[in-house]
Design a protein around this motif. Structure first.
Motif, mmCIF file in Angstrom:
data_model
loop_
_atom_site.group_PDB
_atom_site.id
_atom_site.type_symbol
_atom_site.label_atom_id
_atom_site.label_comp_id
_atom_site.label_asym_id
_atom_site.label_seq_id
_atom_site.Cartn_x
_atom_site.Cartn_y
_atom_site.Cartn_z
ATOM 1 N N TYR A 123 0.854 -1.185 0.000
ATOM 2 C CA TYR A 123 0.000 0.000 0.000
ATOM 3 C C TYR A 123 0.894 1.240 0.000
ATOM 4 O O TYR A 123 1.936 1.259 0.658
ATOM 5 N N ALA A 124 0.457 2.266 -0.716
ATOM 6 C CA ALA A 124 1.139 3.559 -0.688
ATOM 7 C C ALA A 124 0.089 4.650 -0.794
ATOM 8 O O ALA A 124 -0.746 4.640 -1.701
ATOM 9 N N GLY A 125 0.091 5.554 0.173
ATOM 10 C CA GLY A 125 -0.829 6.684 0.169
ATOM 11 C C GLY A 125 -0.074 7.963 0.455
ATOM 12 O O GLY A 125 0.982 7.946 1.082
ATOM 13 N N ARG A 126 -0.620 9.079 -0.014
ATOM 14 C CA ARG A 126 0.089 10.356 0.110
ATOM 15 C C ARG A 126 -0.900 11.460 0.460
ATOM 16 O O ARG A 126 -1.979 11.542 -0.095
ATOM 17 N N LEU A 127 -0.465 12.316 1.368
ATOM 18 C CA LEU A 127 -1.190 13.545 1.688
ATOM 19 C C LEU A 127 -0.295 14.710 1.269
ATOM 20 O O LEU A 127 0.635 15.071 1.995
ATOM 21 N N PRO A 128 -0.533 15.282 0.068
ATOM 22 C CA PRO A 128 0.248 16.452 -0.334
ATOM 23 C C PRO A 128 -0.111 17.633 0.576
ATOM 24 O O PRO A 128 -1.259 18.080 0.582
ATOM 25 N N LEU A 129 0.822 18.098 1.358
ATOM 26 C CA LEU A 129 0.538 19.110 2.381
ATOM 27 C C LEU A 129 0.007 20.419 1.816
ATOM 28 O O LEU A 129 -0.913 21.001 2.393
ATOM 29 N N PRO A 130 0.510 20.922 0.673
ATOM 30 C CA PRO A 130 -0.045 22.174 0.155
ATOM 31 C C PRO A 130 -1.536 22.098 -0.189
ATOM 32 O O PRO A 130 -2.211 23.118 -0.234
ATOM 33 N N GLU A 131 -2.061 20.893 -0.407
ATOM 34 C CA GLU A 131 -3.492 20.751 -0.704
ATOM 35 C C GLU A 131 -4.365 21.093 0.494
ATOM 36 O O GLU A 131 -5.498 21.536 0.341
#
Length: 183
Positions: A123-131
């Motif tokens: 599994y790989a998930g991402r929270l782009p902080l600028p969003e």
């Protein structure tokens, strides 16, 4: 005031005892915290202390960071079977982040690394902080849920870290991380 404080302590102890003794709740601790870290107690525990910074924290004295001199922050890394008392169906990640300007970029990464092969991810998930950070130059709370696929082995490793995405020329800070198990 002392009586009120003692009453709260007694009530808390009673609730904790009741929950711990309830046989029907065994193995159903859904919603428990996988980890909570304000990074105050990390120094001296064998962690890479160069990943901690004192010059900018949301609470206490320490935070983690990424920037031109550091691609990845300190990493939370634990087998799924040890991260929670039940099978993790996913996690809700909450943290406070500081982006100094709109050009600052980083993401909070959630991975489940499969056993045996170092770079194979289940599994790989991402929270782009600028969003989520609409106003830079101040601490902002970010939150996102990550649902894992069914059937991940207990010896797969849950990894959570901040990544500067290779392009951020400014330092981005993270503090007061909370990771909660999803139902």
């Amino acid at each position: 005031m002392l009586l009120r404080l003692l009453g709260r302590v007694a009530a808390t102890a009673l609730l904790g005892t009741t929950a711990a003794c309830s046989g029907s709740d065994a193995g159903h601790w859904v919603g428990d915290y996988v980890t909570v870290n304000d990074f105050e107690a990390v120094r001296g525990w064998g962690a890479d202390n160069t990943g901690l910074v004192r010059d900018h924290a949301h609470s206490g004295q320490y935070a983690v960071f990424v920037g031109p001199q550091r691609e990845y922050s300190l990493t939370y890394d634990l087998p799924l079977g040890e991260a929670s008392v039940h099978t993790l169906k996913g996690v809700a990640v909450e943290a406070w982040v500081y982006l100094p300007s709109p050009q600052a970029a980083a993401s909070l990464e959630v991975q489940v690394r499969l056993p045996g092969e170092e770079n194979k991810l289940g599994y790989a998930g991402r929270l782009p902080l600028p969003e989520q950070v609409k106003e830079t130059g101040k601490w902002t709370r970010v939150r996102q849920e990550f649902a894992f696929p069914v059937g991940l082995p207990a010896d797969a490793h849950l990894r959570i870290f901040m990544w500067r995405n290779g392009s951020a020329a400014e330092t981005v800070y993270l503090d007061d991380l909370r990771v909660k198990a999803l139902e």
